[in-house]
Design an enzyme around this catalytic site. Structure first.
Site, short mmCIF file in Angstrom:
data_model
loop_
_atom_site.label_atom_id
_atom_site.label_comp_id
_atom_site.label_asym_id
_atom_site.label_seq_id
_atom_site.Cartn_x
_atom_site.Cartn_y
_atom_site.Cartn_z
N ARG A 72 0.80 -1.24 0.00
CA ARG A 72 0.00 0.00 0.00
C ARG A 72 0.83 1.28 0.00
O ARG A 72 0.29 2.35 -0.26
CB ARG A 72 -0.95 0.01 1.21
CG ARG A 72 -0.25 0.11 2.54
CD ARG A 72 -1.15 -0.23 3.72
NE ARG A 72 -0.42 -0.14 4.99
CZ ARG A 72 0.45 -1.04 5.43
NH1 ARG A 72 0.73 -2.10 4.72
NH2 ARG A 72 1.05 -0.87 6.59
N LYS A 85 11.99 5.68 5.80
CA LYS A 85 10.93 6.07 4.87
C LYS A 85 11.05 7.54 4.45
O LYS A 85 10.82 7.88 3.28
CB LYS A 85 9.56 5.84 5.51
CG LYS A 85 9.20 4.38 5.66
CD LYS A 85 7.80 4.23 6.24
CE LYS A 85 7.48 2.75 6.41
NZ LYS A 85 6.13 2.54 6.96
N CYS A 189 -3.18 -1.83 11.87
CA CYS A 189 -3.10 -2.40 10.52
C CYS A 189 -2.54 -3.82 10.53
O CYS A 189 -3.01 -4.69 9.81
CB CYS A 189 -2.22 -1.53 9.62
SG CYS A 189 -3.05 -0.03 9.08
#
Ligand SMILES: [Zn+2]
Length: 257
Positions: A72, A85, A189
Protein backbone atom coordinates in the site's frame (compact mmCIF):
# COMPACT_ATOMS: atom_id res chain seq x y z
CA UNK A 1 5.07 36.15 -8.89
CA UNK A 2 4.54 34.15 -12.06
CA UNK A 3 5.31 30.65 -13.29
CA UNK A 4 7.95 29.84 -15.91
CA UNK A 5 6.79 28.39 -19.27
CA UNK A 6 7.95 24.93 -18.12
CA UNK A 7 5.85 25.15 -14.99
CA UNK A 8 2.86 26.53 -16.91
CA UNK A 9 3.03 23.43 -19.13
CA UNK A 10 3.48 21.04 -16.24
CA UNK A 11 0.43 22.37 -14.40
CA UNK A 12 -1.70 23.22 -17.44
CA UNK A 13 -4.57 20.94 -16.34
CA UNK A 14 -4.75 22.70 -12.97
CA UNK A 15 -4.49 26.17 -14.44
CA UNK A 16 -7.34 25.58 -16.87
CA UNK A 17 -9.63 24.65 -13.96
CA UNK A 18 -11.59 27.76 -12.91
CA UNK A 19 -11.42 26.45 -9.31
CA UNK A 20 -7.61 26.62 -9.31
CA UNK A 21 -6.37 28.83 -12.16
CA UNK A 22 -3.01 30.55 -12.42
CA UNK A 23 -3.45 32.32 -9.07
CA UNK A 24 -4.21 29.05 -7.33
CA UNK A 25 -1.23 27.32 -8.93
CA UNK A 26 1.07 30.11 -7.76
CA UNK A 27 -0.36 29.68 -4.24
CA UNK A 28 0.45 25.95 -4.38
CA UNK A 29 3.94 26.77 -5.65
CA UNK A 30 4.47 29.11 -2.67
CA UNK A 31 3.06 26.63 -0.14
CA UNK A 32 4.84 24.57 2.50
CA UNK A 33 3.13 21.34 3.55
CA UNK A 34 4.40 19.31 6.49
CA UNK A 35 3.45 15.65 6.15
CA UNK A 36 3.45 13.58 9.32
CA UNK A 37 3.95 9.93 8.39
CA UNK A 38 5.19 8.56 5.06
CA UNK A 39 3.29 5.26 5.30
CA UNK A 40 -0.07 4.07 4.02
CA UNK A 41 -1.57 7.58 4.03
CA UNK A 42 1.58 9.65 3.59
CA UNK A 43 3.05 7.76 0.67
CA UNK A 44 0.16 8.18 -1.83
CA UNK A 45 -0.61 11.65 -0.41
CA UNK A 46 2.89 12.95 -1.04
CA UNK A 47 2.76 11.74 -4.63
CA UNK A 48 -0.28 13.95 -5.28
CA UNK A 49 1.10 16.86 -3.27
CA UNK A 50 4.33 16.73 -5.27
CA UNK A 51 2.39 16.30 -8.52
CA UNK A 52 0.34 19.39 -7.60
CA UNK A 53 3.50 21.48 -7.44
CA UNK A 54 3.50 22.18 -3.70
CA UNK A 55 6.70 24.22 -3.47
CA UNK A 56 8.03 22.84 -0.21
CA UNK A 57 7.40 19.50 1.47
CA UNK A 58 8.63 18.43 4.89
CA UNK A 59 8.37 14.66 5.28
CA UNK A 60 8.45 13.25 8.82
CA UNK A 61 8.73 9.55 9.66
CA UNK A 62 10.89 7.63 12.12
CA UNK A 63 10.20 4.25 10.55
CA UNK A 64 12.09 2.15 8.00
CA UNK A 65 10.60 0.41 4.97
CA UNK A 66 9.39 -3.13 5.60
CA UNK A 67 8.52 -5.59 2.85
CA UNK A 68 4.91 -5.73 4.16
CA UNK A 69 4.58 -1.97 3.45
CA UNK A 70 4.85 -2.46 -0.31
CA UNK A 71 1.21 -3.60 -0.57
CA UNK A 72 0.00 0.00 0.00
CA UNK A 73 2.92 2.40 0.43
CA UNK A 74 3.19 3.17 -3.23
CA UNK A 75 6.52 5.01 -3.48
CA UNK A 76 8.64 2.20 -2.01
CA UNK A 77 10.28 -0.69 -3.85
CA UNK A 78 11.95 -3.88 -2.57
CA UNK A 79 15.32 -2.13 -2.91
CA UNK A 80 14.22 0.36 -0.21
CA UNK A 81 13.54 -2.25 2.49
CA UNK A 82 15.40 -1.32 5.67
CA UNK A 83 15.95 2.33 4.69
CA UNK A 84 14.30 5.30 6.47
CA UNK A 85 10.93 6.07 4.87
CA UNK A 86 11.43 9.85 5.09
CA UNK A 87 14.73 9.66 3.18
CA UNK A 88 13.38 7.35 0.47
CA UNK A 89 10.31 9.57 0.15
CA UNK A 90 12.45 12.69 -0.23
CA UNK A 91 14.48 10.98 -2.97
CA UNK A 92 11.24 10.06 -4.73
CA UNK A 93 10.10 13.72 -4.67
CA UNK A 94 13.46 14.97 -5.95
CA UNK A 95 13.41 12.52 -8.86
CA UNK A 96 9.80 13.37 -9.65
CA UNK A 97 10.21 17.16 -9.57
CA UNK A 98 13.65 18.63 -8.85
CA UNK A 99 12.09 22.12 -8.61
CA UNK A 100 10.43 21.22 -5.30
CA UNK A 101 12.18 21.77 -1.99
CA UNK A 102 11.97 18.69 0.19
CA UNK A 103 13.05 18.34 3.82
CA UNK A 104 13.20 14.78 5.19
CA UNK A 105 13.06 14.38 8.98
CA UNK A 106 13.82 10.89 10.28
CA UNK A 107 12.35 11.33 13.74
CA UNK A 108 9.45 10.39 15.96
CA UNK A 109 7.87 13.66 17.05
CA UNK A 110 7.99 14.49 20.73
CA UNK A 111 6.93 17.41 22.90
CA UNK A 112 10.36 19.01 22.53
CA UNK A 113 10.62 18.69 18.76
CA UNK A 114 7.12 19.07 17.32
CA UNK A 115 7.07 22.89 17.21
CA UNK A 116 10.30 23.05 15.20
CA UNK A 117 9.15 20.24 12.91
CA UNK A 118 5.96 22.04 11.82
CA UNK A 119 7.32 25.61 11.89
CA UNK A 120 6.55 27.58 8.75
CA UNK A 121 3.92 25.15 7.44
CA UNK A 122 0.86 26.50 5.64
CA UNK A 123 -0.92 23.25 6.44
CA UNK A 124 0.08 20.06 8.25
CA UNK A 125 -1.25 16.83 6.78
CA UNK A 126 -1.29 14.13 9.42
CA UNK A 127 -1.36 10.54 8.22
CA UNK A 128 0.53 8.95 11.08
CA UNK A 129 -0.37 5.68 12.78
CA UNK A 130 -1.02 6.57 16.42
CA UNK A 131 -3.24 8.81 18.53
CA UNK A 132 -0.46 10.10 20.76
CA UNK A 133 1.35 11.68 17.80
CA UNK A 134 -1.93 12.93 16.28
CA UNK A 135 -2.83 14.76 19.50
CA UNK A 136 0.71 16.10 19.89
CA UNK A 137 0.60 17.45 16.32
CA UNK A 138 -2.89 18.89 16.79
CA UNK A 139 -1.93 20.78 19.96
CA UNK A 140 1.21 22.11 18.24
CA UNK A 141 -0.83 23.25 15.22
CA UNK A 142 -3.28 25.14 17.46
CA UNK A 143 -0.38 26.80 19.31
CA UNK A 144 1.36 27.78 16.05
CA UNK A 145 -1.93 28.79 14.39
CA UNK A 146 -1.40 26.32 11.54
CA UNK A 147 -4.37 24.52 9.93
CA UNK A 148 -4.31 20.72 10.21
CA UNK A 149 -5.73 18.16 7.80
CA UNK A 150 -6.11 14.76 9.39
CA UNK A 151 -6.51 11.55 7.37
CA UNK A 152 -6.92 8.16 9.01
CA UNK A 153 -7.94 4.65 8.04
CA UNK A 154 -9.10 1.57 9.87
CA UNK A 155 -9.97 -1.47 7.77
CA UNK A 156 -12.52 -0.09 5.25
CA UNK A 157 -13.35 3.10 7.17
CA UNK A 158 -11.64 6.35 6.29
CA UNK A 159 -11.80 9.67 8.14
CA UNK A 160 -10.66 12.97 6.65
CA UNK A 161 -11.10 16.39 8.29
CA UNK A 162 -9.44 19.79 8.30
CA UNK A 163 -9.13 21.80 11.50
CA UNK A 164 -8.41 25.42 12.40
CA UNK A 165 -8.61 25.06 16.18
CA UNK A 166 -6.70 28.31 16.73
CA UNK A 167 -9.81 30.18 15.55
CA UNK A 168 -12.31 30.97 18.31
CA UNK A 169 -15.22 29.36 16.45
CA UNK A 170 -13.43 26.26 15.15
CA UNK A 171 -12.83 22.85 16.78
CA UNK A 172 -9.45 21.11 16.85
CA UNK A 173 -8.65 17.41 16.44
CA UNK A 174 -8.66 17.01 20.25
CA UNK A 175 -12.24 18.38 20.42
CA UNK A 176 -13.12 15.45 18.16
CA UNK A 177 -11.34 12.57 19.91
CA UNK A 178 -11.00 13.91 23.47
CA UNK A 179 -8.07 13.23 25.81
CA UNK A 180 -8.66 9.50 26.24
CA UNK A 181 -6.34 8.43 23.47
CA UNK A 182 -3.26 10.41 24.51
CA UNK A 183 -1.16 7.38 25.28
CA UNK A 184 -2.88 4.75 23.21
CA UNK A 185 -1.35 3.33 20.07
CA UNK A 186 -3.89 2.80 17.31
CA UNK A 187 -1.64 1.10 14.81
CA UNK A 188 -3.97 -1.80 14.17
CA UNK A 189 -3.10 -2.40 10.52
CA UNK A 190 -0.88 -5.34 11.37
CA UNK A 191 -3.63 -7.09 13.34
CA UNK A 192 -6.73 -5.97 11.44
CA UNK A 193 -5.43 -5.69 7.89
CA UNK A 194 -5.94 -2.87 5.41
CA UNK A 195 -6.66 -2.87 1.71
CA UNK A 196 -4.04 -0.89 -0.19
CA UNK A 197 -6.45 0.83 -2.55
CA UNK A 198 -8.59 1.93 0.40
CA UNK A 199 -5.55 3.59 2.01
CA UNK A 200 -4.86 5.29 -1.32
CA UNK A 201 -8.42 6.61 -1.51
CA UNK A 202 -8.23 8.17 1.95
CA UNK A 203 -4.73 9.50 1.27
CA UNK A 204 -5.60 11.25 -1.97
CA UNK A 205 -8.77 12.65 -0.42
CA UNK A 206 -6.63 14.00 2.42
CA UNK A 207 -4.23 15.57 -0.11
CA UNK A 208 -7.16 17.23 -1.86
CA UNK A 209 -8.60 18.61 1.40
CA UNK A 210 -5.16 19.98 2.32
CA UNK A 211 -5.08 21.74 -1.07
CA UNK A 212 -8.47 23.31 -0.32
CA UNK A 213 -6.90 24.82 2.79
CA UNK A 214 -3.91 26.06 0.79
CA UNK A 215 -6.21 27.68 -1.79
CA UNK A 216 -8.26 29.49 0.90
CA UNK A 217 -8.14 33.15 -0.16
CA UNK A 218 -6.40 32.36 -3.47
CA UNK A 219 -8.77 30.33 -5.66
CA UNK A 220 -12.37 29.13 -5.69
CA UNK A 221 -11.53 25.59 -4.53
CA UNK A 222 -10.48 27.21 -1.25
CA UNK A 223 -13.69 29.24 -0.87
CA UNK A 224 -14.77 26.70 1.72
CA UNK A 225 -11.79 24.96 3.33
CA UNK A 226 -14.31 22.76 5.21
CA UNK A 227 -12.82 23.26 8.67
CA UNK A 228 -14.50 21.22 11.38
CA UNK A 229 -16.28 18.86 9.03
CA UNK A 230 -15.47 15.18 9.27
CA UNK A 231 -15.80 13.15 6.09
CA UNK A 232 -16.43 9.47 6.73
CA UNK A 233 -15.59 7.14 3.87
CA UNK A 234 -16.96 3.62 3.90
CA UNK A 235 -15.07 1.64 1.32
CA UNK A 236 -17.30 -1.42 1.45
CA UNK A 237 -20.64 0.20 0.54
CA UNK A 238 -19.07 2.50 -0.78
CA UNK A 239 -20.37 5.75 0.70
CA UNK A 240 -19.30 9.13 1.96
CA UNK A 241 -21.04 11.06 4.69
CA UNK A 242 -20.07 14.26 6.46
CA UNK A 243 -20.68 15.32 10.04
CA UNK A 244 -19.92 18.59 11.81
CA UNK A 245 -17.55 18.57 14.78
CA UNK A 246 -18.42 20.98 17.59
CA UNK A 247 -15.78 23.01 19.41
CA UNK A 248 -15.41 21.85 23.01
CA UNK A 249 -15.07 24.97 25.20
CA UNK A 250 -13.20 22.86 27.79
CA UNK A 251 -10.82 21.32 25.25
CA UNK A 252 -7.28 21.21 26.61
CA UNK A 253 -5.96 21.80 23.07
CA UNK A 254 -7.96 24.80 21.90
CA UNK A 255 -10.42 25.79 24.67
CA UNK A 256 -10.38 29.05 26.57
CA UNK A 257 -7.68 28.78 29.24
ZN1 LIG B 1 -10.09 21.54 20.71
Amino acid sequence: MSLTPDRLNRFARHIVLPEVGGTGQVALDQAHVVLVGCGGIGSPALQYLAAAGIGQLTLIDSDTVDVSNLQRQTIFTPADVGRPKAEVAAEWVQRFDPALQVNPRVERLGRDTVAAAIAGADVVLDGCDNFATRLLVSDACVAARIPLTSAAIGRFQGQVASFAGHRPDQPCYRCFVGDAFDAEDCDTCAADGVLGAMAGMVATFGAMQAMRVLLDGHAALGDDPQFGRLHLLDGLKPSLRTIAIVKDPDCTGCGTP
